[in-house]
Design a protein around this motif. Structure first.
Motif, PDB file in Angstrom:
ATOM      1  N   LYS A  39       0.853  -1.179   0.000  1.00 26.37           N
ATOM      2  CA  LYS A  39       0.000   0.000   0.000  1.00 26.37           C
ATOM      3  C   LYS A  39       0.897   1.240   0.000  1.00 26.37           C
ATOM      4  CE  LYS A  39      -3.647  -2.407   2.497  1.00 26.37           C
ATOM      5  NZ  LYS A  39      -4.504  -2.443   3.722  1.00 26.37           N
ATOM      6  N   SER A  60       1.413  -1.371  -5.004  1.00 28.27           N
ATOM      7  CA  SER A  60       0.119  -1.844  -5.491  1.00 28.27           C
ATOM      8  C   SER A  60      -0.483  -0.823  -6.459  1.00 28.27           C
ATOM      9  CB  SER A  60      -0.841  -2.062  -4.321  1.00 28.27           C
ATOM     10  OG  SER A  60      -2.154  -2.317  -4.803  1.00 28.27           O
ATOM     11  N   ASP A  77      -5.545   0.652  -2.310  1.00 29.15           N
ATOM     12  CA  ASP A  77      -4.246   0.625  -1.633  1.00 29.15           C
ATOM     13  C   ASP A  77      -3.457   1.918  -1.830  1.00 29.15           C
ATOM     14  OD1 ASP A  77      -4.793  -1.994  -0.889  1.00 29.15           O
ATOM     15  OD2 ASP A  77      -3.717  -2.858  -2.595  1.00 29.15           O
ATOM     16  N   THR A  78      -4.083   2.944  -2.379  1.00 26.76           N
ATOM     17  CA  THR A  78      -3.382   4.172  -2.733  1.00 26.76           C
ATOM     18  C   THR A  78      -4.001   5.357  -2.003  1.00 26.76           C
ATOM     19  OG1 THR A  78      -2.938   3.242  -4.929  1.00 26.76           O
ATOM     20  CG2 THR A  78      -2.565   5.597  -4.638  1.00 26.76           C
ATOM     21  N   VAL A  83      -4.181   2.329   8.008  1.00 20.76           N
ATOM     22  CA  VAL A  83      -3.790   0.922   7.847  1.00 20.76           C
ATOM     23  C   VAL A  83      -3.866   0.251   9.214  1.00 20.76           C
ATOM     24  CG1 VAL A  83      -2.067  -0.655   6.888  1.00 20.76           C
ATOM     25  CG2 VAL A  83      -2.181   1.704   6.048  1.00 20.76           C
TER      26      VAL A  83
END
Length: 257
Positions: free
Chosen positions: A33, A104, A109-110, A248
């Protein structure tokens, strides 16, 4: 974490520029990520590594962090100047994924975050390029461009703000108006999630509270926090760690690598 300083050519900017990049060393499966982390008006790409423990915080999450140089362009396509939004929101993610295959490519994931001017840039990227960024982190964000341009004479002269945004009276409803950008996405399913923190003694506190209320009224998922603090790195170091726990949760890397 591997810490890279990357000098490269940007087609969008038409010049060479630089970024600091943190990459996890102990990722055992999948792709990393990624957080694109933006600096404020008086700083550059090195400031997050110098003034915070972002390396250690990111290592504990196996999170890659990209810290580009954003100049003084407010991460927007300047009225008279460079297309910083095109660079950060469009060119940079594609370029980084090509440079670093560990990253990714998935929107989920960004992420994008920043402080002050970078907080504005982070929310602008998330609202105006929602196909790329799924979450935005804003710490002490200068989130109201019209207010900044009209009242920022103690920071920079009026000509500077007009070079960036155009006349203050033309900002509402323009691509630089984050309140309008948020309203334009209200019916879309791919709206970003937003984390906002601002110190109660920060001169930008009122506009952060306004943005919180605006986003919530539009149905955005917003995590908002405030606590005693000002516009300073001591507070941002502590709050970026908390923001990453929100971003996260529950992932464990190796903070010593």
């Amino acid at each position: 974490m591997a810490h890279l300083i990357v000098h490269f050519y940007s087609d969008a900017l038409g010049m060479r520029t630089r970024m600091h990049v943190l990459l996890p060393e102990c990722l055992t499966e999948g792709k990393a990520k990624t957080l694109y982390l933006l600096h404020g008006m008086s700083d550059n790409d090195a400031i997050w590594a110098r003034r915070t423990s972002i390396d250690r915080y990111a290592a504990a999450k196996n999170l890659a962090v990209v810290m580009p140089d954003g100049g003084l362009g407010w991460y927007t396509d300047m009225r008279r100047g460079l297309p910083w939004f095109q660079f950060v929101a469009r060119e940079l993610p594609a370029l980084c994924r090509r440079f670093f295959p560990i990253l990714s490519p998935r929107r989920e994931d960004t992420f994008v975050g920043g402080v002050s001017m970078g907080g504005y840039g982070a929310l602008k990227c998330a609202l105006c390029a929602p196909q790329t960024f799924s979450r935005a982190l804003c710490l002490s964000g200068a989130l109201d461009a019209a207010d900044v341009a009209a009242n920022g004479g103690n920071v920079a002269p009026r000509d500077f703000w007009e070079d960036v945004f155009g006349p203050a009276g033309e900002i509402p409803g323009s691509p630089n108006d984050l309140f309008a950008a948020a309203a334009a996405l209200r019916e879309m399913s791919a709206r970003p999630k937003v984390y906002i923190w601002c110190g109660t003694e920060d001169f930008l506190h009122a506009m952060n509270a306004r943005m919180r209320d605006h986003l919530r009224a539009l149905g955005y998922e917003v995590t908002y926090a405030e606590s005693p603090g000002g516009h300073c790195w001591k507070d941002w170091d502590a709050k970026i760690a908390e923001a990453l726990d929100e971003l996260v949760p529950g992932e464990e890397g190796n903070p010593w690598r």
